[in-house]
Design an enzyme around this catalytic site. Sequence first.
Site, PDB file in Angstrom:
ATOM      1  N   THR A   3      48.981  19.732   3.716  1.00 30.65           N
ATOM      2  CA  THR A   3      48.146  20.694   4.452  1.00 30.65           C
ATOM      3  C   THR A   3      48.796  22.069   4.473  1.00 30.65           C
ATOM      4  O   THR A   3      48.135  23.080   4.211  1.00 30.65           O
ATOM      5  CB  THR A   3      47.932  20.205   5.896  1.00 30.65           C
TER       6      THR A   3
ATOM      7  N   TYR B 158      35.867  13.984   6.620  1.00 28.90           N
ATOM      8  CA  TYR B 158      34.455  14.353   6.515  1.00 28.90           C
ATOM      9  C   TYR B 158      33.518  13.155   6.425  1.00 28.90           C
ATOM     10  O   TYR B 158      32.597  13.036   7.226  1.00 28.90           O
ATOM     11  CB  TYR B 158      34.178  15.314   5.338  1.00 28.90           C
TER      12      TYR B 158
ATOM     13  N   TYR C  99      49.160   9.417   6.284  1.00 27.89           N
ATOM     14  CA  TYR C  99      49.152  10.627   7.104  1.00 27.89           C
ATOM     15  C   TYR C  99      47.995  10.557   8.083  1.00 27.89           C
ATOM     16  O   TYR C  99      46.832  10.633   7.688  1.00 27.89           O
ATOM     17  CB  TYR C  99      49.044  11.845   6.188  1.00 27.89           C
TER      18      TYR C  99
ATOM     19  N   ARG D 208      42.680  17.233  12.139  1.00 28.14           N
ATOM     20  CA  ARG D 208      42.174  17.798  10.886  1.00 28.14           C
ATOM     21  C   ARG D 208      41.012  16.985  10.303  1.00 28.14           C
ATOM     22  O   ARG D 208      40.086  17.536   9.738  1.00 28.14           O
ATOM     23  CB  ARG D 208      43.300  17.833   9.842  1.00 28.14           C
TER      24      ARG D 208
ATOM     25  N   LYS E 184      53.132   9.206   8.749  1.00 26.53           N
ATOM     26  CA  LYS E 184      53.350  10.521   9.369  1.00 26.53           C
ATOM     27  C   LYS E 184      52.342  10.619  10.504  1.00 26.53           C
ATOM     28  O   LYS E 184      51.141  10.732  10.270  1.00 26.53           O
ATOM     29  CB  LYS E 184      53.148  11.659   8.359  1.00 26.53           C
TER      30      LYS E 184
ATOM     31  N   ILE F 264      58.228  15.236   9.327  1.00 34.42           N
ATOM     32  CA  ILE F 264      57.685  16.026   8.225  1.00 34.42           C
ATOM     33  C   ILE F 264      57.213  17.310   8.864  1.00 34.42           C
ATOM     34  O   ILE F 264      56.254  17.323   9.642  1.00 34.42           O
ATOM     35  CB  ILE F 264      56.575  15.274   7.487  1.00 34.42           C
TER      36      ILE F 264
END
Length: 293
Positions: free
Chosen positions: A45, A108, A134, A139, A162, A203
């Site tokens: 990202t 999405y 992740y 997000r 993560k 991270i």
Amino acid sequence: MSIFIGAGTALVTPFCDKGIDYSAFETLIEYQIEGGIDALIVCGTTGESSTMTKEEDLSAIDFVVKQAAGRVPVIAGTGSNNTQTAIDTSKEAADLGVDALLVVTPYYNKCTDAGLVRHFHAIADATDRPIIVYNVPGRTTVNIKPSVMKQIAAHDNIAAVKEASANISQIAETARICDGLDVYSGNDDHIVPVLSLGGKGVISVVSNVVPQMTHDLVESYLSGDTARALELQFLLNPLVNALFSEVNPIPVKKAMNMIGINVGLPRMPLLEMSADKAVLLERELIALGFEIV
């Protein structure tokens, strides 16, 4: 064996008018390694992979692998909301020599829990590289519940998560029930809390700016000096807050430019940091001893 223990930097991608600025990228990578960073994450990202072409993605991954030259592990972001695309990209990144893959939850299209398990297992079936799942619902709007993470982690190639949900209770439950799964903090202000739950590191976004401090924070905690780790966490948090005063990676790119590593501007639709927020960011950099250029 863990992919890495310590602080891994989610690298910004330096851009110029011609595309990726590889001279600046080299400078950034060397700054990280000289600062004691424990791993490099490319095309995540923070690296703006969503606005990079497939060719740019693979070129960036190839460049970081070659520049790192085995000195630290390199992890490539290869996730997609199209399972086949994620599979193809993961295979290509593996061919370029990355040590591991960072695969974000599908965004999405918002699949079901069963779809999450199938998605990650399909990618894990297609590569011999270990995968870091992740989880970043802020997000993607998709959250991996601990019970679902346990199912995902049953695959031998799923090595770590993560966790950027910012839900400490959830992270604790994931750590409790997912035996053998490494947990990395995905939020720079939660490094010590995640380490206290058995986490292996972070991270990090802030380590673009302060790789040595971020490495030292994790090393201090894991070596038993929890007081020093907490001191460093508190010292870093004002800068972390400034780096997330606008959407990542707008502020961290501004910060890198301010300290003399010119990584260019974010790509549209992201814009340069607003002037009032930049003033606050500059103040925090100066407080940590940086000279602004």
